[in-house]
Design a protein around this motif. Structure first.
Motif, PDB file in Angstrom:
ATOM      1  N   ASN A 230       1.168  -1.089   0.047  1.00  0.00           N
ATOM      2  CA  ASN A 230       0.431  -0.124  -0.125  1.00  0.00           C
ATOM      3  C   ASN A 230       1.052   1.192  -0.218  1.00  0.00           C
ATOM      4  O   ASN A 230       1.224   2.021   1.290  1.00  0.00           O
ATOM      5  CB  ASN A 230      -0.990   0.523   1.221  1.00  0.00           C
ATOM      6  CG  ASN A 230      -0.435  -0.681   2.435  1.00  0.00           C
ATOM      7  OD1 ASN A 230       0.533  -1.287   3.003  1.00  0.00           O
ATOM      8  ND2 ASN A 230      -0.527   0.469   3.743  1.00  0.00           N
TER       9      ASN A 230
ATOM     10  N   TRP B 109       0.448   4.115  -1.242  1.00  0.00           N
ATOM     11  CA  TRP B 109      -0.682   4.936  -1.274  1.00  0.00           C
ATOM     12  C   TRP B 109      -0.629   5.928   0.162  1.00  0.00           C
ATOM     13  O   TRP B 109      -0.691   7.041   0.362  1.00  0.00           O
ATOM     14  CB  TRP B 109      -1.414   4.687  -1.854  1.00  0.00           C
ATOM     15  CG  TRP B 109      -2.928   4.034  -1.629  1.00  0.00           C
ATOM     16  CD1 TRP B 109      -3.003   4.050  -0.177  1.00  0.00           C
ATOM     17  CD2 TRP B 109      -2.489   2.654  -1.967  1.00  0.00           C
ATOM     18  NE1 TRP B 109      -4.170   2.824  -0.054  1.00  0.00           N
ATOM     19  CE2 TRP B 109      -3.166   2.299  -0.626  1.00  0.00           C
ATOM     20  CE3 TRP B 109      -2.287   1.680  -2.275  1.00  0.00           C
ATOM     21  CZ2 TRP B 109      -4.003   0.555  -1.240  1.00  0.00           C
ATOM     22  CZ3 TRP B 109      -2.771   0.148  -2.561  1.00  0.00           C
ATOM     23  CH2 TRP B 109      -2.878  -0.226  -1.818  1.00  0.00           C
ATOM     24  N   ASP B 110      -0.402   4.826   1.499  1.00  0.00           N
ATOM     25  CA  ASP B 110      -0.360   5.419   2.484  1.00  0.00           C
ATOM     26  C   ASP B 110       0.894   5.400   3.376  1.00  0.00           C
ATOM     27  O   ASP B 110       1.870   5.129   3.553  1.00  0.00           O
ATOM     28  CB  ASP B 110      -0.772   4.536   3.625  1.00  0.00           C
ATOM     29  CG  ASP B 110      -2.052   3.385   3.121  1.00  0.00           C
ATOM     30  OD1 ASP B 110      -3.068   4.342   2.510  1.00  0.00           O
ATOM     31  OD2 ASP B 110      -3.043   2.668   3.462  1.00  0.00           O
TER      32      ASP B 110
ATOM     33  N   HIS C  46      -5.015   2.726  -7.446  1.00  0.00           N
ATOM     34  CA  HIS C  46      -5.332   3.426  -6.602  1.00  0.00           C
ATOM     35  C   HIS C  46      -5.589   4.963  -6.567  1.00  0.00           C
ATOM     36  O   HIS C  46      -3.934   5.553  -5.274  1.00  0.00           O
ATOM     37  CB  HIS C  46      -4.951   2.668  -4.356  1.00  0.00           C
ATOM     38  CG  HIS C  46      -5.711   3.797  -3.269  1.00  0.00           C
ATOM     39  ND1 HIS C  46      -6.113   4.422  -3.089  1.00  0.00           N
ATOM     40  CD2 HIS C  46      -6.159   2.659  -2.527  1.00  0.00           C
ATOM     41  CE1 HIS C  46      -6.839   4.590  -1.929  1.00  0.00           C
ATOM     42  NE2 HIS C  46      -6.902   2.993  -1.811  1.00  0.00           N
ATOM     43  N   GLN C  47      -5.285   5.222  -7.129  1.00  0.00           N
ATOM     44  CA  GLN C  47      -5.218   7.008  -7.152  1.00  0.00           C
ATOM     45  C   GLN C  47      -6.590   7.341  -7.293  1.00  0.00           C
ATOM     46  O   GLN C  47      -7.659   7.146  -7.348  1.00  0.00           O
ATOM     47  CB  GLN C  47      -5.143   7.161  -8.931  1.00  0.00           C
ATOM     48  CG  GLN C  47      -3.590   6.554  -9.269  1.00  0.00           C
ATOM     49  CD  GLN C  47      -3.204   6.949 -11.023  1.00  0.00           C
ATOM     50  OE1 GLN C  47      -2.837   8.243 -10.818  1.00  0.00           O
ATOM     51  NE2 GLN C  47      -2.938   6.063 -11.447  1.00  0.00           N
TER      52      GLN C  47
ATOM     53  N   TYR D 194      -9.974   5.899  -2.006  1.00  0.00           N
ATOM     54  CA  TYR D 194     -10.535   7.204  -1.313  1.00  0.00           C
ATOM     55  C   TYR D 194     -11.202   7.412  -1.030  1.00  0.00           C
ATOM     56  O   TYR D 194     -12.303   8.618  -0.021  1.00  0.00           O
ATOM     57  CB  TYR D 194      -9.250   8.289  -1.539  1.00  0.00           C
ATOM     58  CG  TYR D 194      -8.001   8.006  -1.843  1.00  0.00           C
ATOM     59  CD1 TYR D 194      -7.329   7.927  -0.816  1.00  0.00           C
ATOM     60  CD2 TYR D 194      -7.981   8.600  -3.134  1.00  0.00           C
ATOM     61  CE1 TYR D 194      -5.811   7.825  -1.202  1.00  0.00           C
ATOM     62  CE2 TYR D 194      -6.059   8.247  -3.185  1.00  0.00           C
ATOM     63  CZ  TYR D 194      -5.362   8.135  -2.308  1.00  0.00           C
ATOM     64  OH  TYR D 194      -4.069   7.583  -2.439  1.00  0.00           O
TER      65      TYR D 194
END
Length: 233
Positions: free
Chosen positions: A97, A99-100, A131-132, A168
């Motif tokens: 992940n 993106w975190d 994951h955008q 998100y």
């Protein structure tokens, strides 16, 4: 709405509040069953509602496609005769992940892991490729995230995914319209406001802190929101 199921003891290990322990997930599934409710995939829930058989069913979703879904969540879902929808990122197979930024790093399912989940009777949906935030994506990127991820999942599982989940929870009119045009049957959001509908389904976030009392409050709050949306329509 769930994400990860893993052991942890310090809240600092879960800065985004996305993790529940196996014991907590089991207690939450038991709470559902004690109230005559059964967790099912979103696809199953929507089909049952369309046929007038939705009473007693609750949609369960797991975002991101973490490896711990296969090792920790799936055994409990089977134990309590539940299904769920797992939203995966076919552009990030077997990584983590990223993106975190605050972590902790959690591994994502490989292609084989996703196939194993599908073979176990769980619904696989798309969470996009990478994951955008799709509201900030150019049109060509948006199409790749929606249509490209859908095709990759078909290559993995042999079945086109019915559902999409907005990374998100971010969405706007353009993104919802593009999701519908990409021929998804439904899409999950978090709190879509006036955009709520089959391609912007609201969900309730479930956390480690949610015992019986909090679950009841969230259940009632969700019902109130549904009634308000029905009145607005």
């Amino acid at each position: 709405m769930y994400h990860s199921v893993a052991e942890f003891t310090d809240p600092a290990e879960d800065p985004y509040g996305i993790t529940v322990t196996p014991a907590t997930l089991e207690a939450q599934l038991l709470w559902l069953r004690s109230r005559g409710l059964r967790g099912v995939s979103v696809g199953e829930l929507l089909r049952a509602r369309a046929a007038g058989r939705g009473a007693g069913l609750v949609g369960l979703t797991f975002d991101d496609g973490y490896t711990d879904y296969l090792t920790r969540a799936l055994p409990l879902l089977r134990r309590y005769d539940c299904t769920s929808t797992l939203f995966v990122l076919p552009g990030r197979l077997g990584v983590d992940n990223v993106w975190d930024p605050l972590g902790p790093r959690k591994s994502l399912l490989t292609a084989e892991g996703i196939r194993e989940v599908a073979a176990a009777g769980q619904e696989i949906g798309s969470h996009g490729l990478l994951h955008q935030d799709l509201t900030a994506a150019a049109d060509d990127v948006l199409q790749q995230e929606l249509r490209g991820s859908r095709e990759l999942i078909r290559e993995l599982t042999g079945t086109l995914p019915e559902g999409f989940c907005y990374p998100y929870g971010h969405l706007d009119e353009r993104v919802v319209a593009a999701t519908r045009a990409a021929e998804y049957g439904y899409a999950c959001a978090i709190d879509p406001g006036r955009l709520a509908g089959p391609h912007a389904l609201p969900r309730t976030h479930i956390s480690q802190a949610d015992g019986a009392g909090r679950l009841r409050i969230k259940q009632l709050r969700h019902r109130v929101h549904e009634l308000r949306r029905a009145v607005r329509r």
